[in-house]
Design a protein around this motif. Structure first.
Motif, PDB file in Angstrom:
ATOM      1  N   UNK A  56       0.842  -1.198   0.000  1.00 14.54           N
ATOM      2  CA  UNK A  56       0.000   0.000   0.000  1.00 14.54           C
ATOM      3  C   UNK A  56       0.885   1.260   0.000  1.00 14.54           C
TER       4      UNK A  56
ATOM      5  N   UNK B 123       1.006   4.051  -2.889  1.00 11.64           N
ATOM      6  CA  UNK B 123       0.608   5.452  -2.717  1.00 11.64           C
ATOM      7  C   UNK B 123       1.758   6.394  -3.116  1.00 11.64           C
ATOM      8  N   UNK B 124       2.994   6.015  -2.699  1.00 13.10           N
ATOM      9  CA  UNK B 124       4.134   6.886  -3.036  1.00 13.10           C
ATOM     10  C   UNK B 124       4.394   6.934  -4.543  1.00 13.10           C
ATOM     11  N   UNK B 125       4.244   5.776  -5.195  1.00  4.13           N
ATOM     12  CA  UNK B 125       4.634   5.683  -6.599  1.00  4.13           C
ATOM     13  C   UNK B 125       3.440   5.750  -7.560  1.00  4.13           C
ATOM     14  N   UNK B 126       2.234   5.757  -7.010  1.00  2.00           N
ATOM     15  CA  UNK B 126       1.037   5.898  -7.844  1.00  2.00           C
ATOM     16  C   UNK B 126       0.660   4.652  -8.618  1.00  2.00           C
ATOM     17  N   UNK B 127       0.980   3.467  -8.076  1.00  2.37           N
ATOM     18  CA  UNK B 127       0.658   2.233  -8.816  1.00  2.37           C
ATOM     19  C   UNK B 127      -0.843   1.987  -8.866  1.00  2.37           C
ATOM     20  N   UNK B 128      -1.264   1.422  -9.993  1.00  4.02           N
ATOM     21  CA  UNK B 128      -2.651   0.967 -10.117  1.00  4.02           C
ATOM     22  C   UNK B 128      -2.712  -0.552 -10.157  1.00  4.02           C
TER      23      UNK B 128
ATOM     24  N   UNK C 257       2.859  -3.154 -12.230  1.00  7.90           N
ATOM     25  CA  UNK C 257       3.588  -1.871 -12.210  1.00  7.90           C
ATOM     26  C   UNK C 257       4.622  -1.885 -11.083  1.00  7.90           C
TER      27      UNK C 257
ATOM     28  N   UNK D  29       0.923   6.450 -21.806  1.00 10.19           N
ATOM     29  CA  UNK D  29      -0.165   7.029 -21.013  1.00 10.19           C
ATOM     30  C   UNK D  29      -0.654   8.358 -21.584  1.00 10.19           C
TER      31      UNK D  29
ATOM     32  N   UNK E  57       2.193   7.290   4.708  1.00  9.95           N
ATOM     33  CA  UNK E  57       2.502   8.158   3.570  1.00  9.95           C
ATOM     34  C   UNK E  57       1.532   9.337   3.583  1.00  9.95           C
TER      35      UNK E  57
ATOM     36  N   UNK F 261       3.325  13.322   0.021  1.00 12.38           N
ATOM     37  CA  UNK F 261       4.364  12.380  -0.439  1.00 12.38           C
ATOM     38  C   UNK F 261       3.842  11.467  -1.551  1.00 12.38           C
ATOM     39  N   UNK F 262       2.536  11.474  -1.727  1.00  6.64           N
ATOM     40  CA  UNK F 262       1.934  10.554  -2.704  1.00  6.64           C
ATOM     41  C   UNK F 262       2.259  10.986  -4.121  1.00  6.64           C
ATOM     42  N   UNK F 263       2.237  10.004  -5.029  1.00  8.75           N
ATOM     43  CA  UNK F 263       2.493  10.308  -6.430  1.00  8.75           C
ATOM     44  C   UNK F 263       1.401  11.228  -6.949  1.00  8.75           C
ATOM     45  N   UNK F 264       1.783  12.123  -7.853  1.00  6.67           N
ATOM     46  CA  UNK F 264       0.782  13.023  -8.441  1.00  6.67           C
ATOM     47  C   UNK F 264      -0.199  12.201  -9.255  1.00  6.67           C
TER      48      UNK F 264
ATOM     49  N   UNK G  92      -2.204  10.707 -12.175  1.00  6.97           N
ATOM     50  CA  UNK G  92      -1.809  10.588 -13.580  1.00  6.97           C
ATOM     51  C   UNK G  92      -2.769  11.384 -14.447  1.00  6.97           C
ATOM     52  N   UNK G  93      -2.273  11.873 -15.540  1.00  9.05           N
ATOM     53  CA  UNK G  93      -3.104  12.632 -16.482  1.00  9.05           C
ATOM     54  C   UNK G  93      -3.860  13.752 -15.786  1.00  9.05           C
TER      55      UNK G  93
END
Lengths: 542, 80
Positions: free
Chosen positions: A96, A100-105, A109, A406, B65, B69-72, B74-75
């Motif tokens: 998790x 959240x840090x890396x924006x994985x879906x 990924x 993307x 987190x 700190x979270x990833x921006x 997308x799009x």
């Protein structure tokens, strides 16, 4: 007809929950697939628990307990309570945070990023899809069969060929149709709401059924006393001396039937009598099966829905208790049904098919309302929705978006694409289910071992800095090869008690995957500092 | 504390292999649960207690987190 109305009511509630969840949804991918990463502790517990409890929990546990006895609880339930919750704690929370840090879906990924390799993703994608699909199919076939079983005699004019039961093509169509509608409109949020409702339903119905049925049998103590008199082996994990003559007679009868069947080959082969008791080595190696929850793609997706790391705390503590509440009634009912009598009449005829023990036992001991609720409870034990959804997510993000780029798609297009993939997968599953590939049930159970074979890779990706791309590839290939070799050797699952030197197949698969991971990682260059910096704190040991 | 909790988790795994009650029905707990079943029901409850200790005293300190700190997303500039 009452059970049918109860099931229809249940399905309507699912649709209503789907449409209600749509009212609070946003038109983004992260909302459709991950509920905007905003799920709190209670809903997370409900979704993780509901997803790990498949139809095995109710139908399978009672059927297995009717053959093997109370040991099934320790073999599957208390083991799952220990291992599942440990996986949530050691794997879910970490994934998790990375997500959240890396924006994985998606899961892939994460693995691509951690191992700096597209090849790892290319290897994992078909493997995960191929292992998830039979699992999905067993759910559709099992639930369709459940509706057909409950509706026997309900429509004698309409469905003559199935003794008045709703035929599988229709029952399976209804199931996938309802699931498709609510996940299409509500995405993962609808599955969360539906899971919460389903958990309350199947836990509540299980407990009520246990007490109501025990009462009909003269009380809890009397129900167990009858089991002790009729088949004491079911109350422990080895064959009781009193049961040996009956088992030996059953084996002699089976061997006679087999030799006459071999001459004529007419009808299905006779069913081998179940040997009472559980082998201690089976018991030990079975502990590895629940490791699969650390790898299931649909559980990974649920991990990413959490609002915070702290949201996992309730799941870690509450999961073993929820498992207990669900399994204890089912295991006891399985034992009581095959040994109990009411007013001097056995509840079930001898040699009842284990898969029908729960449904027939309830039908013969309670009224139609509880029977209908129990059938709805059985229907509630599925994770089809999450599995459909994660496959749509994987096809959208791991294939189209990853390889096409993307930036080529707007958020609206991505959302449409995700929904379109979900529809295609649901329709495809339904079409395949029409062929009634019953052999898929054998494959389904092997898939758990396959997922467990990816556990070493998952745990190393999170905790072992030295795990490399080549280690990951070697682990996937070696574990996959071991799985294929053993599956072939078991005559494609036909040898149901297949073992390797006394161990269940999952043990050598996990061992081979672990060994390959360690050896290949140690002989190849470690991951770069940039990659390690993303996943490990500076200065931490392996 | 981490070592104690690890030891307790290991103990759960050992207790799960309860070969000492493999061949026994008695005592029948509460009049209806043979010991082999009652022990594992107890083990489920004990598991919850051990994991409560784990989340209270061994919670990893690098998993919280914050939103910044979270990833921006997308799009983020794409049409909706």
């Amino acid at each position: 007809m009452i059970p049918l109305w109860v099931i229809l009511g249940y399905l309507i509630v699912l649709l209503l929950l789907g449409f209600a969840s749509n009212r609070v949804s946003q038109a983004t991918q992260v909302d459709y697939f991950l509920a905007s990463r905003g799920v709190g502790p209670v809903m997370l517990l409900m979704s993780l628990f509901g997803t790990t409890m498949t139809a095995f929990a109710m139908v399978g546990s009672s059927g297995e307990a009717s053959q093997t006895g109370i040991g099934v609880y320790g073999l599957m339930a208390s083991a799952s309570g220990i291992v599942h919750a440990l996986c949530f704690f050691l794997v879910g929370v970490k994934l998790w945070a990375f997500g959240k840090r890396r924006g994985y879906l998606t899961q892939i990924e994460f693995f691509r990023d951690r191992f700096e390799s597209d090849a790892v993703g290319l290897l994992l994608f078909p493997l995960l899809v191929l292992m998830l699909f039979p699992y999905l199919l067993t759910g559709v076939l099992g639930l369709g069969g459940c509706i057909s079983g409950v509706t026997v005699g309900a429509f004698p004019e309409l469905f003559k060929s199935t003794n008045g039961a709703v035929p599988p093509w229709l029952s399976e169509g209804i199931i996938v149709g309802v699931v498709l509608v609510y996940i299409f409109v509500g995405g993962v949020r609808s599955t969360l709401w539906v899971n919460a409702f389903q958990n309350v339903l199947f836990m509540g119905v299980g407990i009520v059924a246990m007490f109501v049925i025990a009462e009909k049998m003269g009380g809890l103590e009397n129900a167990t006393r009858m089991a002790r008199e009729k088949n004491p082996s079911l109350l422990k994990r080895s064959m009781d001396d009193a049961d040996k003559p009956r088992y030996e007679a059953a084996m002699a009868a089976y061997e006679a039937k087999v030799s006459s069947w071999k001459e004529t080959k007419v009808g299905p082969p006779p069913r081998m009598p179940h040997k009472p008791g559980i082998d201690p080595l089976d018991w030990l190696s079975y502990m590895l099966i629940p490791l699969s929850v650390a790898v299931f793609p649909h559980l990974f997706q649920y991990y990413l829905t959490a609002k915070s790391a702290k949201a996992f705390k309730l799941s870690v503590v509450g999961h073993p208790i929820f498992v207990m509440i669900t399994w204890l009634p089912c295991v006891l009912l399985g034992v009581w049904f095959v040994t109990g009598e009411i007013n001097g009449h056995p509840i079930l005829p001898p040699d009842t098919d284990p898969n029908k023990v729960l449904a027939m036992g309830i039908k013969n001991t309670t009224g139609p309302l509880l029977g209908g609720l129990m059938a709805a409870g059985i229907l509630a034990t599925n994770s089809l929705d999450a599995q459909f959804l994660v496959l749509g997510n994987m096809f959208t993000n791991d294939i189209v978006v990853h390889y096409a780029g993307r930036d080529r798609f707007s958020e609206k297009q991505l959302l449409r694409m995700g929904r379109a993939f979900v529809v295609v997968i649901v329709v495809l599953t339904y079409i395949v289910s029409l062929a009634e590939p019953r052999s898929v049930f054998k494959l389904g159970t092997w898939c758990f071992s396959g997922f467990a074979g990816l556990f070493p890779l998952t745990i190393a990706a999170i905790y072992w800095r030295r795990a490399t791309k080549w280690g990951a590839i070697a682990s996937i290939v070696a574990g996959g090869a071991a799985w294929i070799w053993l599956f072939r050797d078991s005559d494609y699952g036909a040898i149901t008690d297949y073992h390797v030197a006394g161990w269940m197949p999952v043990a050598p698969i996990v061992a081979v995957a672990t060994l390959a991971l360690i050896v290949a990682s140690m002989v190849t260059a470690p991951p770069g500092h940039a990659t390690l910096g993303k996943f490990f704190r500076v200065g931490t040991a392996n | 504390m981490k070592r104690l909790i690890l030891a307790l988790i290991l103990l759960l795994l050992i207790l799960h292999q309860d070969i000492w009650w493999w061949d026994r029905i008695d005592p029948v707990i509460l009049g209806f649960m043979p010991i082999g079943l009652a022990f594992h029901v107890f083990l489920s409850i004990l598991t919850a207690v051990v994991y409560w200790l784990a989340v209270k005293y061994w919670w990893p300190n690098d998993v919280d987190v914050a939103d910044h700190e979270a990833a921006a997303p997308r799009n983020s500039g794409a049409e909706l």
